[in-house]
Design an enzyme around this catalytic site. Structure first.
Site, short mmCIF file in Angstrom:
data_model
loop_
_atom_site.label_atom_id
_atom_site.label_comp_id
_atom_site.label_asym_id
_atom_site.label_seq_id
_atom_site.Cartn_x
_atom_site.Cartn_y
_atom_site.Cartn_z
N GLU A 1 0.83 -1.20 0.00
CA GLU A 1 0.00 0.00 0.00
C GLU A 1 0.87 1.25 0.00
OE1 GLU A 1 -2.64 1.48 -0.44
OE2 GLU A 1 -4.36 0.72 0.66
N ASP A 2 0.30 2.35 -0.48
CA ASP A 2 1.01 3.62 -0.41
C ASP A 2 0.90 4.23 0.99
OD1 ASP A 2 -1.73 4.08 -0.69
OD2 ASP A 2 -1.52 5.64 -2.22
N ASP B 1 -4.52 5.24 6.29
CA ASP B 1 -5.13 6.42 6.87
C ASP B 1 -6.12 5.95 7.94
OD1 ASP B 1 -5.69 9.18 6.96
OD2 ASP B 1 -7.26 9.03 5.48
N PHE C 1 -2.23 15.91 4.30
CA PHE C 1 -2.45 15.29 3.00
C PHE C 1 -1.15 15.36 2.22
CE2 PHE C 1 -3.96 14.35 -1.18
CZ PHE C 1 -4.92 13.38 -0.93
N ARG D 1 1.95 12.26 -8.60
CA ARG D 1 2.37 10.86 -8.42
C ARG D 1 3.85 10.64 -8.75
NH1 ARG D 1 -2.14 7.72 -7.49
NH2 ARG D 1 -4.01 8.26 -8.66
#
Ligand code: XMP
Ligand code: MG
Length: 178
Positions: A98-99, A102, A151, A164
């Site tokens: 996963e990036d 959260d 964020f 990205r």
């Protein structure tokens, strides 16, 4: 791009070093096993491609896409499969890549979903974690960096598809997404 970035949270060098470390650890832990990396599109693509090259043994690579945020920056808790795996994970040792974690909703869903398909084991490797934002308890087996509740974009992560391909992870200016 620079006009929407507040600060760099993780540099290119820090990422490179960490990815090497994670690759080495994963290689040791999965020696002799049937490891398949399951990357979560699109955010994990860049992390996974660097990570995979640091796992110097035969592995499988597959991808899933799930809906989480859409184009807004707040999570709904609803998870839906947009693109499923190409191959079966039955009896395989699955490592979800996963990036960022959260709330944890996405990962809780994915872990459960892959276990139900008969994977021998399901573990989690994430580049980033925002522990302050957690809503459901999920265990992270391999972590790149814990970051504050901001964020972020870069190294696969986007804001409305922007950012990205940045080689570092940066916090966005609040006025951009609020
Ligand atoms: P949950 O809440 O399910 O969310 O753990 C995980 C997914 O949310 C996205 N996400 C972000 N994407 N910058 C991004 O570009 C962020 O700061 C951020 N926080 C969460 C991401 O797609 C992740 O897979
Ligand atoms: Mg996104």
């Amino acid at each position: 791009m620079e006009n929407i970035i507040k600060s760099v949270l993780v540099t290119e060098d820090e990422i490179e070093e960490k990815v090497k470390e994670l690759g080495k650890q994963i290689m040791e832990d999965y020696k002799g096993k049937d490891l398949i990396l399951v990357g979560i599109l699109k955010g994990a693509v860049i992390f996974m491609s660097d990570l995979a090259r640091n796992i110097k043994m035969p592995i499988g690579m597959d991808f899933m896409a799930v809906s989480s945020y859409g184009r807004s920056s707040t999570s709904t808790g609803e998870v839906r499969i947009i693109k499923d795996l190409d191959f079966s994970v039955e009896n395989k040792d699955v490592l979800i890549v996963e990036d960022i974690i959260d709330t944890g909703y996405t990962l809780a869903y994915l872990t459960d979903n892959l276990k139900k398909r008969g994977a021998a084991s399901v573990k989690v490797c994430t580049l980033l974690d925002k522990p302050e934002r957690r809503k459901v308890d999920v265990s992270v087996d391999y972590l790149g960096f814990a970051i504050p509740d901001e964020f972020v974009v870069g190294y696969g992560l986007d804001y409305s598809e922007i950012g990205r391909n940045l080689p570092y992870v940066a916090a966005l200016k609040e006025e951009v997404y609020s």
